[in-house]
Design a protein around this motif. Structure first.
Motif, short mmCIF file in Angstrom:
data_model
loop_
_atom_site.label_atom_id
_atom_site.label_comp_id
_atom_site.label_asym_id
_atom_site.label_seq_id
_atom_site.Cartn_x
_atom_site.Cartn_y
_atom_site.Cartn_z
N TYR A 233 1.74 -50.04 15.54
CA TYR A 233 1.67 -48.02 15.40
C TYR A 233 1.48 -48.46 14.00
CZ TYR A 233 2.07 -43.54 13.54
OH TYR A 233 1.91 -42.23 12.90
N GLN A 234 2.04 -49.11 12.79
CA GLN A 234 1.85 -49.57 12.01
C GLN A 234 0.82 -49.72 11.53
OE1 GLN A 234 5.23 -51.67 10.39
NE2 GLN A 234 6.80 -50.01 11.12
N MET A 235 0.31 -51.13 12.45
CA MET A 235 -1.00 -51.25 11.74
C MET A 235 -2.29 -51.03 11.88
SD MET A 235 -0.56 -54.70 10.30
CE MET A 235 -3.00 -54.80 10.36
N VAL A 236 -2.07 -50.15 12.83
CA VAL A 236 -3.19 -49.04 13.67
C VAL A 236 -3.56 -47.74 12.38
CG1 VAL A 236 -3.60 -46.89 14.76
CG2 VAL A 236 -2.83 -49.00 16.15
N LEU A 237 -2.43 -47.85 11.81
CA LEU A 237 -2.90 -46.89 10.82
C LEU A 237 -3.57 -47.67 9.18
CD1 LEU A 237 0.75 -44.84 9.88
CD2 LEU A 237 -1.65 -43.90 10.77
N VAL B 84 -5.41 -46.01 23.24
CA VAL B 84 -5.47 -46.76 24.77
C VAL B 84 -3.61 -46.54 25.64
CG1 VAL B 84 -5.75 -49.49 24.94
CG2 VAL B 84 -6.92 -47.65 27.00
N GLY B 85 -3.38 -46.88 24.51
CA GLY B 85 -1.54 -47.14 24.57
C GLY B 85 -0.54 -47.22 23.55
N VAL B 86 -1.13 -46.74 22.67
CA VAL B 86 -0.13 -46.63 21.48
C VAL B 86 1.41 -45.75 21.43
CG1 VAL B 86 0.30 -46.57 18.55
CG2 VAL B 86 -1.60 -47.50 20.26
N LYS B 87 2.65 -45.94 21.42
CA LYS B 87 3.64 -45.52 21.48
C LYS B 87 3.58 -44.85 19.91
CE LYS B 87 7.39 -47.11 23.70
NZ LYS B 87 8.55 -47.43 24.29
N GLY B 88 3.49 -43.52 19.42
CA GLY B 88 3.68 -42.21 19.22
C GLY B 88 2.43 -42.01 18.46
N GLU B 89 2.22 -40.83 17.49
CA GLU B 89 0.44 -40.08 17.61
C GLU B 89 0.70 -40.76 16.54
OE1 GLU B 89 -0.33 -38.39 20.13
OE2 GLU B 89 0.81 -38.31 21.69
N LEU B 90 -1.09 -40.60 16.65
CA LEU B 90 -2.20 -40.86 15.44
C LEU B 90 -2.43 -40.01 15.23
CD1 LEU B 90 -3.22 -45.04 16.85
CD2 LEU B 90 -0.88 -44.32 14.57
N PRO B 91 -2.42 -40.34 13.02
CA PRO B 91 -3.77 -38.88 12.44
C PRO B 91 -4.27 -38.65 12.99
CG PRO B 91 -2.81 -40.44 11.37
CD PRO B 91 -2.48 -41.41 12.66
N ASP B 92 -5.11 -37.55 13.20
CA ASP B 92 -7.05 -37.18 13.34
C ASP B 92 -7.86 -38.96 12.12
OD1 ASP B 92 -6.52 -36.04 15.47
OD2 ASP B 92 -6.40 -34.04 13.90
N HIS B 93 -8.72 -38.95 12.76
CA HIS B 93 -9.15 -40.24 11.67
C HIS B 93 -10.87 -40.07 12.19
CE1 HIS B 93 -10.88 -43.40 9.55
NE2 HIS B 93 -10.08 -43.37 8.87
N PRO B 94 -12.18 -40.24 11.75
CA PRO B 94 -13.19 -40.10 12.46
C PRO B 94 -13.55 -41.36 13.52
CG PRO B 94 -13.30 -40.08 9.81
CD PRO B 94 -12.14 -39.56 10.75
N GLN B 95 -12.44 -42.01 12.70
CA GLN B 95 -12.52 -43.90 13.79
C GLN B 95 -11.72 -44.05 14.70
OE1 GLN B 95 -12.75 -45.96 9.54
NE2 GLN B 95 -13.51 -47.38 10.76
N LEU B 96 -11.28 -43.04 15.28
CA LEU B 96 -10.18 -43.01 15.98
C LEU B 96 -10.37 -42.50 16.98
CD1 LEU B 96 -7.15 -43.72 17.46
CD2 LEU B 96 -6.41 -41.75 15.94
N LEU B 97 -10.59 -43.49 18.10
CA LEU B 97 -11.06 -42.79 19.44
C LEU B 97 -10.01 -42.57 20.56
CD1 LEU B 97 -13.47 -41.91 21.18
CD2 LEU B 97 -13.24 -44.00 22.16
N ARG B 98 -9.40 -41.52 20.79
CA ARG B 98 -7.85 -40.79 21.49
C ARG B 98 -8.10 -41.25 22.72
NH1 ARG B 98 -3.98 -38.55 18.08
NH2 ARG B 98 -4.86 -37.56 15.99
N ARG B 99 -7.70 -41.98 23.71
CA ARG B 99 -7.82 -42.06 24.80
C ARG B 99 -6.55 -43.05 24.70
NH1 ARG B 99 -11.12 -39.21 23.50
NH2 ARG B 99 -13.78 -39.67 24.12
N LYS B 100 -4.79 -42.09 24.71
CA LYS B 100 -4.44 -42.84 24.99
C LYS B 100 -3.73 -42.57 27.13
CE LYS B 100 -0.76 -42.10 22.61
NZ LYS B 100 -1.27 -42.38 21.29
#
Length: 337
Positions: free
Chosen positions: A73-77, A102-118
């Protein structure tokens, strides 16, 4: 003309260019393959894209990693803030970074480079249970395909995958061993730098996962049993990139394991693959041999994130320019006697 016809025509042009035969070494093979992929004798490569697929792994409870699970999670941020190695190297290589959750534990913040498909917040513990259901594997595959389509729609002319997931070299080792019929000891490495005890636990985890497999299982079912969500997504990215006719660059072990799965699902994809580098993870060598690929770089890399693939993109662009050279006839230069 089809792939093989353009490949042969490009090889013939290569032999007539104003240079001694084979003097540009492996780059000449890269150049003619790029011509065949693009269907033209003078290929051109513009901007690149790397999609970093991120997911967590239940197998970390077995003590197979030197880092805690929250690092995923921290590295995705960190990726989204532009502070990771892949961000810096991609900027130098004219490559856009996308992040696929596609499967990170925790909810990530909105970001234009992030595609949410958990698909789910991490896999099951592959050492003791199935990593995911077949339906979840298919959804992860589709998420990767969607990410690739987005990158291509936004201008990518060459595509790479990256990976982020604490524990994912364990999943990559299990998937590689299963698809290539290898023992766990042959493919399990130290990943993030584990010691001897961690290496023993990692080998045991992979061996337990392999023991559940049945003869004749389909590749996707194997991946659902022992793989990772990001590995499925990576396979989907490469499948979509192949379908859209792009050169596809591999990174290290986890990314190449995903590409190996894609190859098992679509063997024709192999002609579009380029090995960005050779990782020091032992299982990577077996994948490159199975795919018949020679790495463009050998720099003792083991970071992941897509870094080795992105570093190779300028070499691909340079290789494409080789076929723009003049032939002996075009330049009015005397050929060999």
């Amino acid at each position: 003309m089809g792939y093989q016809e353009v490949l042969q025509a490009a090889k013939q042009r290569m032999e007539r260019l104003t240079k001694p035969p084979s003097s540009l070494g492996h780059l000449e093979e890269v150049a003619v393959r790029l011509a065949a992929i693009q269907g033209r004798l003078k290929p051109e490569l513009g901007p690149g894209a790397v999609v970093v697929a991120a997911a967590d792994h239940g197998v970390v409870v077995e003590g197979v990693s030197a880092y805690p699970q929250e690092v995923t999670y921290q590295m995705v941020l960190n990726f989204l803030r532009g502070g990771a190695a892949i961000n810096q190297l991609a900027q130098a290589a004219d490559c856009r970074v996308y992040v696929l959750d596609v499967g990170v534990k925790g909810e990530l913040p909105d970001h234009p480079q992030l595609l949410r498909r958990k698909v789910r917040p991490g896999t099951g513990n592959l050492a003791r249970e199935r990593a995911m259901s077949l339906d979840e594997a298919e959804r992860a595959l589709l998420a990767g395909q969607e990410a690739a389509r987005l990158a291509i729609t936004q201008g990518a002319t060459v595509l790479a995958a990256g990976d982020m997931g604490i524990g994912n070299t364990t999943a990559a080792a299990a998937l590689t061993a299963a698809l290539l019929d290898l023992p766990s000891d042959a493919v399990v490495g130290r990943g993030t730098g584990i010691g001897e005890e961690g290496l023993r636990r990692k080998r045991e985890a992979v061996a337990r996962a392999l023991s559940r497999l049945r003869p004749g299982m389909e590749p996707l079912a194997v991946a659902a049993e022992v793989g990772g969500l990001e590995l499925l997504a990576i396979a989907g990215m490469y499948l979509e990139g192949y379908r859209q006719g792009l050169p596809l660059v591999l990174d290290g072990f986890p990314v190449s394991a995903g590409a190996l799965l894609a190859y098992r699902l679509e063997p024709r994809l192999k002609d579009y693959l380029f090995a960005g580098h050779r990782s020091r993870e032992p299982g990577h060598r077996y994948i490159l041999e199975a795919l018949g690929l020679r790495p463009l770089l050998d720099l003792d890399l083991a970071l992941g994130e897509g870094t080795g693939a992105v570093l190779a993109m300028p070499l691909l662009r340079a290789s494409a320019r080789i076929l723009h050279m003049a032939t002996f006839a075009e330049a009015g230069v005397s050929d060999r006697t």
